[in-house]
Design a protein around this motif. Sequence first.
Motif, short mmCIF file in Angstrom:
data_model
loop_
_atom_site.label_atom_id
_atom_site.label_comp_id
_atom_site.label_asym_id
_atom_site.label_seq_id
_atom_site.Cartn_x
_atom_site.Cartn_y
_atom_site.Cartn_z
N ARG A 142 -20.66 -3.19 50.50
CA ARG A 142 -21.03 -3.83 49.31
C ARG A 142 -22.07 -3.19 48.64
O ARG A 142 -22.09 -3.15 47.30
CB ARG A 142 -21.93 -5.24 49.75
CG ARG A 142 -21.94 -6.28 48.84
CD ARG A 142 -20.92 -7.07 48.34
NE ARG A 142 -20.39 -7.73 49.48
CZ ARG A 142 -20.69 -9.03 49.97
NH1 ARG A 142 -21.67 -9.54 49.37
NH2 ARG A 142 -20.41 -9.60 51.01
N ASP A 143 -22.97 -2.27 49.05
CA ASP A 143 -24.05 -1.61 48.62
C ASP A 143 -23.74 0.13 48.29
O ASP A 143 -24.50 0.73 47.75
CB ASP A 143 -25.36 -1.64 49.26
CG ASP A 143 -25.94 -3.38 49.10
OD1 ASP A 143 -25.63 -3.94 48.33
OD2 ASP A 143 -26.46 -3.47 50.41
N ALA A 144 -22.50 0.26 48.61
CA ALA A 144 -22.12 1.82 48.35
C ALA A 144 -22.04 2.04 47.24
O ALA A 144 -21.42 1.41 46.23
CB ALA A 144 -20.74 1.88 49.19
N VAL A 145 -22.17 3.33 46.79
CA VAL A 145 -21.82 3.97 45.49
C VAL A 145 -20.44 4.06 45.43
O VAL A 145 -19.72 4.39 46.28
CB VAL A 145 -22.72 5.19 45.28
CG1 VAL A 145 -22.11 6.33 46.27
CG2 VAL A 145 -22.51 6.00 43.72
N ARG A 146 -19.82 3.91 44.22
CA ARG A 146 -18.40 4.16 43.99
C ARG A 146 -18.22 5.33 43.30
O ARG A 146 -18.81 5.74 42.32
CB ARG A 146 -17.89 2.83 43.36
CG ARG A 146 -17.52 1.62 44.30
CD ARG A 146 -17.57 0.29 43.65
NE ARG A 146 -17.15 -0.57 44.44
CZ ARG A 146 -17.65 -1.37 45.57
NH1 ARG A 146 -18.98 -0.85 45.76
NH2 ARG A 146 -17.23 -2.02 46.39
N VAL A 147 -17.14 6.26 43.63
CA VAL A 147 -16.79 7.24 42.99
C VAL A 147 -15.20 7.35 42.69
O VAL A 147 -14.41 6.67 43.12
CB VAL A 147 -16.98 8.56 43.97
CG1 VAL A 147 -18.45 8.52 44.41
CG2 VAL A 147 -16.11 8.49 45.06
N GLY A 148 -14.87 7.95 41.66
CA GLY A 148 -13.57 8.02 41.07
C GLY A 148 -12.80 8.79 41.93
O GLY A 148 -12.98 9.68 42.95
N ALA A 149 -11.60 8.40 42.08
CA ALA A 149 -10.57 9.03 42.73
C ALA A 149 -10.15 10.50 42.52
O ALA A 149 -9.96 11.20 43.45
CB ALA A 149 -8.90 8.35 42.70
N ASP A 150 -10.64 11.07 41.24
CA ASP A 150 -10.22 12.41 41.08
C ASP A 150 -11.75 13.10 41.08
O ASP A 150 -12.04 14.43 40.72
CB ASP A 150 -9.98 12.64 39.88
CG ASP A 150 -10.88 12.01 38.76
OD1 ASP A 150 -11.82 11.18 39.02
OD2 ASP A 150 -10.63 12.03 37.46
N SER A 151 -12.72 12.53 41.81
CA SER A 151 -14.11 13.37 41.85
C SER A 151 -13.89 14.08 43.10
O SER A 151 -13.06 14.21 44.23
CB SER A 151 -15.38 12.23 42.24
OG SER A 151 -15.16 11.91 43.65
N PRO A 152 -14.91 15.05 43.28
CA PRO A 152 -15.33 15.99 44.53
C PRO A 152 -15.31 15.22 45.76
O PRO A 152 -15.11 15.93 46.90
CB PRO A 152 -16.09 16.81 43.94
CG PRO A 152 -16.43 16.63 42.66
CD PRO A 152 -15.93 15.42 42.40
N TRP A 153 -15.85 14.20 45.63
CA TRP A 153 -16.23 13.15 47.03
C TRP A 153 -15.05 12.31 47.64
O TRP A 153 -15.24 11.95 48.26
CB TRP A 153 -17.34 12.30 46.71
CG TRP A 153 -18.70 12.97 46.46
CD1 TRP A 153 -19.70 13.18 47.39
CD2 TRP A 153 -19.13 13.48 45.45
NE1 TRP A 153 -20.88 14.07 47.08
CE2 TRP A 153 -20.49 14.18 45.69
CE3 TRP A 153 -18.79 13.64 43.92
CZ2 TRP A 153 -21.20 14.84 44.73
CZ3 TRP A 153 -19.49 14.39 43.13
CH2 TRP A 153 -20.86 14.89 43.33
N ALA A 154 -13.72 12.44 46.64
CA ALA A 154 -12.69 11.74 47.25
C ALA A 154 -11.31 12.51 47.52
O ALA A 154 -10.40 12.24 46.88
CB ALA A 154 -12.43 10.62 46.00
N PRO A 155 -11.45 13.69 48.31
CA PRO A 155 -10.10 14.31 48.65
C PRO A 155 -9.49 13.35 49.37
O PRO A 155 -9.76 12.65 50.01
CB PRO A 155 -10.73 15.69 49.50
CG PRO A 155 -12.11 15.12 50.01
CD PRO A 155 -12.51 14.13 48.75
N ALA A 156 -7.95 13.69 49.40
CA ALA A 156 -7.17 12.57 49.92
C ALA A 156 -7.15 12.46 51.39
O ALA A 156 -7.03 11.61 52.00
CB ALA A 156 -5.87 13.35 49.60
N ARG A 157 -7.93 13.58 52.07
CA ARG A 157 -7.82 13.62 53.45
C ARG A 157 -8.94 12.63 54.06
O ARG A 157 -9.11 12.20 55.24
CB ARG A 157 -8.28 14.97 54.10
CG ARG A 157 -9.59 15.72 53.66
CD ARG A 157 -9.84 16.75 54.19
NE ARG A 157 -11.28 17.40 53.79
CZ ARG A 157 -12.17 17.08 54.21
NH1 ARG A 157 -12.25 16.21 55.27
NH2 ARG A 157 -13.48 17.63 53.80
#
Length: 228
Positions: free
Chosen positions: A80-95
Amino acid sequence: MFITRHTQNEDLVERLDPGYWHPCYEAIMAECRAPLAPLHDFIEHITYGAIVTGRAPEPDANGMPLIGQGCLRPSGVDTRDAVRVGADSPWAPARCVVRSGDLLVARSGEGSLAKNRLGVYHGRRRAVVDCFVDLVRLRDIDPDYVAAFLRTRFGWAQIHRLINGVGPSNLNFDEIRSLQVAIVAEEAQAEVARRYADEVLPAHRDRRFGEATEALREIVADLERTLA
């Protein structure tokens, strides 16, 4: 003066901290009547989140929750309180993208790993782990059962033994793979998962964490009794 030469055992080379060899750990595991198998036998995928240095995540209101150790509550995963990041951001690799049913484990820290912070992700939307959380995707074993087992004295004794060294609390991938899990019938695993879904998850999702945690403790205590 006599000089003796000993052949070095590989485990001894890796674990020179005396706490690791305390006999209490073996005594606890000897109380488990069920056969044990390494978690390695059931791991399909294991990773941790992207390491991005020098900047903070860029929030994206429409993005995926970035699951850090603070999301691993005693009763499960809460984004609920987590920051949200874009699917194309460096924090969201597919693995690192989390699926429903993935086991998430705090990688390090006295306030997280040392307090047995772990849980199964039951979210309805995609999420991603950060660099302080391990994603463990399992096959041929129920993840809610594994999470409950790791909270029993049999599971926690193994984790505590591995982190009982002289450095910061930490579990690496090899150590996670080495954790022994009690093998019980599929019906028994399904019962643990059913009870979690019925008795813990509703309160957890409503953020009634005290109630949810107490319900989970009862499930874990019952599991301990069936294994001992």
